[in-house]
Design a protein around this motif. Structure first.
Motif, mmCIF file in Angstrom:
data_model
loop_
_atom_site.group_PDB
_atom_site.id
_atom_site.type_symbol
_atom_site.label_atom_id
_atom_site.label_comp_id
_atom_site.label_asym_id
_atom_site.label_seq_id
_atom_site.Cartn_x
_atom_site.Cartn_y
_atom_site.Cartn_z
ATOM 1 N N LYS A 40 -9.743 2.974 10.242
ATOM 2 C CA LYS A 40 -9.292 1.554 10.270
ATOM 3 C C LYS A 40 -7.922 1.805 10.579
ATOM 4 C CE LYS A 40 -12.153 0.112 6.116
ATOM 5 N NZ LYS A 40 -11.757 -0.322 4.883
ATOM 6 N N ILE A 41 -7.354 1.006 11.530
ATOM 7 C CA ILE A 41 -6.044 1.124 12.154
ATOM 8 C C ILE A 41 -5.487 -0.387 12.110
ATOM 9 C CG2 ILE A 41 -4.588 1.395 14.065
ATOM 10 C CD1 ILE A 41 -6.706 3.435 15.105
ATOM 11 N N SER A 42 -4.042 -0.452 11.510
ATOM 12 C CA SER A 42 -3.392 -1.779 11.531
ATOM 13 C C SER A 42 -2.512 -1.766 12.691
ATOM 14 C CB SER A 42 -2.705 -1.715 10.190
ATOM 15 O OG SER A 42 -2.269 -2.989 10.088
ATOM 16 N N GLU A 43 -2.414 -2.605 13.362
ATOM 17 C CA GLU A 43 -1.570 -2.846 14.483
ATOM 18 C C GLU A 43 -0.792 -4.089 14.477
ATOM 19 O OE1 GLU A 43 -4.311 -3.131 17.905
ATOM 20 O OE2 GLU A 43 -5.718 -2.028 17.286
ATOM 21 N N SER A 44 0.686 -3.874 15.130
ATOM 22 C CA SER A 44 1.687 -4.820 15.133
ATOM 23 C C SER A 44 2.275 -5.408 13.898
ATOM 24 C CB SER A 44 0.825 -6.171 15.906
ATOM 25 O OG SER A 44 0.473 -5.819 17.011
ATOM 26 N N GLY A 45 3.332 -5.622 14.187
ATOM 27 C CA GLY A 45 4.137 -6.236 12.741
ATOM 28 C C GLY A 45 4.533 -5.169 11.928
ATOM 29 N N ILE A 46 4.509 -3.742 11.985
ATOM 30 C CA ILE A 46 4.687 -3.094 11.072
ATOM 31 C C ILE A 46 5.958 -2.347 11.387
ATOM 32 C CG2 ILE A 46 3.864 -0.733 9.975
ATOM 33 C CD1 ILE A 46 0.891 -1.508 10.914
ATOM 34 N N SER A 47 6.941 -2.735 10.374
ATOM 35 C CA SER A 47 8.265 -2.234 10.694
ATOM 36 C C SER A 47 9.009 -1.520 9.512
ATOM 37 C CB SER A 47 9.138 -3.642 11.239
ATOM 38 O OG SER A 47 9.068 -4.434 10.064
ATOM 39 N N SER A 48 8.182 -1.136 8.555
ATOM 40 C CA SER A 48 8.871 -0.768 7.238
ATOM 41 C C SER A 48 7.857 0.103 6.801
ATOM 42 C CB SER A 48 9.279 -1.585 6.424
ATOM 43 O OG SER A 48 8.085 -2.178 5.781
ATOM 44 N N ILE A 49 8.364 1.399 5.923
ATOM 45 C CA ILE A 49 7.672 2.180 5.161
ATOM 46 C C ILE A 49 6.750 1.348 4.229
ATOM 47 C CG2 ILE A 49 7.600 4.016 3.464
ATOM 48 C CD1 ILE A 49 8.704 4.799 6.302
ATOM 49 N N GLU A 50 7.446 0.231 3.769
ATOM 50 C CA GLU A 50 6.653 -0.374 2.591
ATOM 51 C C GLU A 50 5.598 -1.293 3.199
ATOM 52 O OE1 GLU A 50 10.481 0.760 1.494
ATOM 53 O OE2 GLU A 50 10.133 -0.744 3.311
ATOM 54 N N ALA A 51 5.447 -1.563 4.265
ATOM 55 C CA ALA A 51 4.311 -2.221 5.079
ATOM 56 C C ALA A 51 3.300 -1.322 4.921
ATOM 57 C CB ALA A 51 4.562 -2.703 6.241
#
Length: 261
Positions: free
Chosen positions: A213-224
Motif C-alpha cells: 500500500k502506497i499513499s500519494e500526494s499531500g504528504i508534507s510532514s513526518i506526522e502525516a
C-alpha cells in the motif's frame, strides 16, 4: 471537460505521433531494454521509511515548482538520502518532464525508478522499459478494468512492476487483480485537486494485504506518515515537498532522518 480529460486526449495524440516515427523494434533494441529490473515492492516491504521521492518540475495545480535542478543532482541526492525509490515525471505538456529525464535518472542511480506518466497504450510501457524504468504507473480513473488487465499483464511480461493508482472505492473495486504489485491511493482528487489524507485512511482496509500500500500526494510532514502507518501503508510518495526547496536531496535526507528517529 476537466484537466484529467484534457491530459488523456493530449496523451493519446502524443502516443500516436510517437508511434509513427519510433518503431517498437527500435525500443526493443535499445541498450537498456534487456536490463534487469529492481523490485520497488520488495524494497518497500523491508524499508523503515518507505519514502519514494519524486522529480517534478511543475504541475497543473501548482504551475512551476522548481526548474533549476538538474535531474542528476536531484536523483543522486534522493539516493544518498536513503529513498526507497524515485518517481520521475515524464509528461511534457503538463508537468515539464520527458523520457530523457528517466534516462538520465537511470544513468545516475541504482534504486528502483517509477515512470510517472498517464499510460494509455502498451507502447508507453515499451518506452518505460527502454529508458530504464523498473515500475510503471496505471491510473484507474482513466482506464477500464480490461485496459488495466491488458496493460498490467504486458508490463509484468517485461519484468516491470505495476503501481495502480486509485482515488475512491469504486476505482479500487474495478481494479483489483493479480497482475498488480502495489496499490497507491492518491490523496489529491485529479479532477478537483482537493487534497486529504482521509482518502488513504478510508481505502486502506479495502486493499488486500498481498499488495504493497502506497499513499500519494499531500504528504508534507513526518506526522502525516505516522498517521498513516497504522493503516498499513508501507510506501509514501513525496515530490513537491522536496522539489520546492533549494536542495531536494538535502530536504529528503533531513526528512528521512527525522522519520527514522
Amino acid at each position: 471537460m476537466d484537466i484529467l480529460d484534457k491530459i488523456i486526449i493530449d496523451k493519446k495524440r502524443e502516443v500516436a505521433l510517437k508511434k509513427s516515427i519510433i518503431s517498437v523494434a527500435h525500443l526493443e533494441n535499445s541498450a537498456l531494454f534487456g536490463n534487469r529490473t529492481i523490485s520497488l515492492s520488495k524494497v518497500l516491504r523491508n524499508s523503515p521509511s518507505g519514502i519514494i521521492a519524486e522529480h517534478k518540475r511543475r504541475s497543473p495545480s501548482k504551475s512551476i515548482i522548481n526548474q533549476d535542478f538538474s535531474v542528476e543532482e536531484v536523483v543522486k541526492g534522493y539516493e544518498s538520502a536513503g529513498a526507497c525509490g524515485i518517481s520521475v515525471l515524464t509528461d511534457g505538456k503538463y508537468f515539464g518532464g520527458s523520457l530523457d529525464d528517466l534516462l538520465l535518472a537511470r544513468a545516475s542511480v541504482n534504486v528502483p525508478l517509477l515512470r510517472k506518466e498517464f499510460i494509455v497504450d502498451e507502447y508507453q510501457i515499451l518506452e518505460a522499459k527502454a529508458h530504464g524504468a523498473d515500475v510503471i504507473l496505471l491510473i484507474a480513473a482513466v482506464l477500464t478494468r480490461s485496459e488495466i488487465k491488458q496493460l498490467s499483464e504486458f508490463a509484468q511480461s517485461l519484468a516491470l512492476e505495476v503501481l495502480l493508482e486509485v482515488h475512491n472505492k469504486e476505482e479500487l473495486d474495478k481494479s483489483i487483480m493479480l497482475s498488480l504489485d502495489m496499490i497507491g491511493v492518491n490523496n489529491r482528487n485529479l479532477k478537483t485537486f482537493e487534497v486529504s489524507l482521509d482518502f488513504s485512511k478510508e481505502l486502506a482496509g479495502h486493499i488486500p494485504d498481498e499488495f504493497v500500500k502506497i499513499s500519494e500526494s499531500g504528504i508534507s510532514s513526518i506526522e502525516a506518515i505516522r498517521e498513516l502507518n497504522p493503516f498499513g501503508y508501507q510506501g509514501f510518495l513525496i515530490g513537491e515537498n522536496f522539489m520546492k526547496t533549494d536542495n531536494a536531496g538535502l530536504a529528503a535526507k533531513e526528512f528521512i532522518s527525522k522519520l527514522l528517529l
